[in-house]
Scaffold this active site. Sequence first.
Site, mmCIF file in Angstrom:
data_model
loop_
_atom_site.group_PDB
_atom_site.id
_atom_site.type_symbol
_atom_site.label_atom_id
_atom_site.label_comp_id
_atom_site.label_asym_id
_atom_site.label_seq_id
_atom_site.Cartn_x
_atom_site.Cartn_y
_atom_site.Cartn_z
ATOM 1 C CB SER A 166 0.509 -8.691 3.107
ATOM 2 O OG SER A 166 1.431 -9.472 3.817
ATOM 3 N NE ARG A 181 -10.537 -4.523 -1.590
ATOM 4 C CZ ARG A 181 -11.317 -5.114 -0.710
ATOM 5 N NH1 ARG A 181 -12.223 -5.971 -1.100
ATOM 6 N NH2 ARG A 181 -11.207 -4.846 0.575
ATOM 7 C CG ASP A 219 0.655 -8.187 6.545
ATOM 8 O OD1 ASP A 219 -0.578 -8.362 6.584
ATOM 9 O OD2 ASP A 219 1.177 -7.162 6.067
HETATM 10 C C1 BGC Z 1 -3.892 -5.592 2.721
HETATM 11 C C2 BGC Z 1 -3.852 -6.467 3.938
HETATM 12 C C3 BGC Z 1 -2.544 -6.288 4.675
HETATM 13 C C4 BGC Z 1 -2.268 -4.809 4.926
HETATM 14 C C5 BGC Z 1 -0.919 -4.585 5.597
HETATM 15 C C6 BGC Z 1 -3.575 -4.147 3.084
HETATM 16 O O1 BGC Z 1 -3.532 -3.369 1.931
HETATM 17 O O2 BGC Z 1 -5.164 -5.657 2.112
HETATM 18 O O3 BGC Z 1 -4.005 -7.838 3.596
HETATM 19 O O4 BGC Z 1 -2.596 -6.985 5.889
HETATM 20 O O5 BGC Z 1 -2.301 -4.097 3.709
HETATM 21 O O6 BGC Z 1 0.117 -5.105 4.853
#
Ligand code: BGC
Length: 496
Positions: A166, A181, A219
């Site tokens: 995620s 990142r 996610d």
């Molecule tokens: C991430 C995402 C993720 C979201 C929720 C963000 O900080 O960059 O990829 O879907 O958090 O988990």
Amino acid sequence: MDYKQVPERWTTRVRKPSRKGSMADVPQDIVTEIASLERLFTVDQAKLKEITEQFIVELKDGLEGNGNIPMNPSWVMNMPDGEETGRFLALDMGGTNLRVCEIELVDEKGEFDIIQSKYRMPEELKSGNAEELWDYTADCIEQFIEYHHEDDKDNLETLPLGFTFSYPATQEYIDHGVLQRWTKGWAVEGVEGHDVVPQLEKALRERKLPVTIAALVNDTTGTLVASAYTDTAMRLGCIFGTGCNGAYVEHCGNIPKLKHMNLPDDMEMLINCEYGAFNSKGTTPVLPKTPYDVMIDETSPRPGQQAYEKMISGLYLGEIFRLTMLDLHDNKKLIFQNQDLAQFRTPFCLDSSFLSFIEEDPFENLSETQDMFNDKFQVKANKAELELCRRLAELIGTRAARLCACGIAAICKMKGFDSCHVGADGSVFNKYPHFKQRIAKALRDILDWTGRKDPIVLSASEDGSGVGAALIAALTVKRIKEGNTNGIQDVKKFGL
Ligand code: BGC
């Protein structure tokens, strides 16, 4: 390393209504301060609309390959129809725990069996190095197989794995993803700028595990696919948790940055927006930042990044509250006078559950909040200070929900969705009091709905990082069988 299997806990709780609150007996200087906090944290209808319009601009820029919002093509190219079958593994690398699931999609439409184990994610791993991270992850998968397949582990067929990662990753293929990142406070060395799939695969190979990474999944895309498995009106998947983000289905013809691939215009592609990056450095600033939001950004490991996420996601809500309260004590000399706030000075010492707790305090005199301040921070809060705390928690929680609505409204407006369902997940969505209702109210404000029934409705999603990831692995296998191998790097490893 210390492997602690976390016992499953299923709890249901009935939410008590928040109290109304009364400003009687609150001194005038505090009443004045509350009014000024209300002005600072309230996002009115006009502002919500302005933010949504800028959001649309940035979403479109992202599809062009410009700007701040990555709009990552996920190479998930179809939605489930409920007829998917087979046995899959899912790995969910969330913030606190690592979860491994085995999911059997059975013959009955939309049904599945699941077994799962959770392993605590040691805090030090989050700032360690890549090798430690993948070794630990592969060790957990090995432990899972040994525990659940004690009898047949030597002749286990190779299981396709849906890996829920995620974080923003550039995916040229579904079984590939270069970490753009780290977000949410993670800082593992040696992963940014690298494809995470071979890194984990190497650790799996070293342990000779019968697992092949079929899909790297965000996610949000997992949430959308899992929700669509049982509800065909699902159009968006959103996470409101430690971080925030959304995913939706786009047509390849609307993704200029994929033009060079000559994909049919009407071919579908799930887009992981990564819209937590909305309105970050370099765009026309529209987010109504308070001095406290600015402090959070400036002292964060990544100033200028994830501007939207920093105002609304669970990782930051408690910190916004803490910084505001400290300002009222240290600079304005309004609250907790002559008290030592040493325990309150550690950055991020309150998480968003602290604000939920205050908002849910059922007692008129806010005695639960008072006890909590005393127990946790050795601070004695009087009636007026408690009223201010409650109002501040409500303002921060409401602002977060209203800003969250802008991302949803922007996607729906851009896509012309007049009515649809939005699958949502995450600790803030599931546990923060009134969050869902506040988003619904903000959507009404942005989209000018007046009818009795809202046309765009959020509902708690199915398990996106488990079932959703397994379904995406299943959909990948299915489309290889159908001959659509677009965006699959290593078709041979599927052994089909
Ligand atoms: C991430 C995402 C993720 C979201 C929720 C963000 O900080 O960059 O990829 O879907 O958090 O988990």
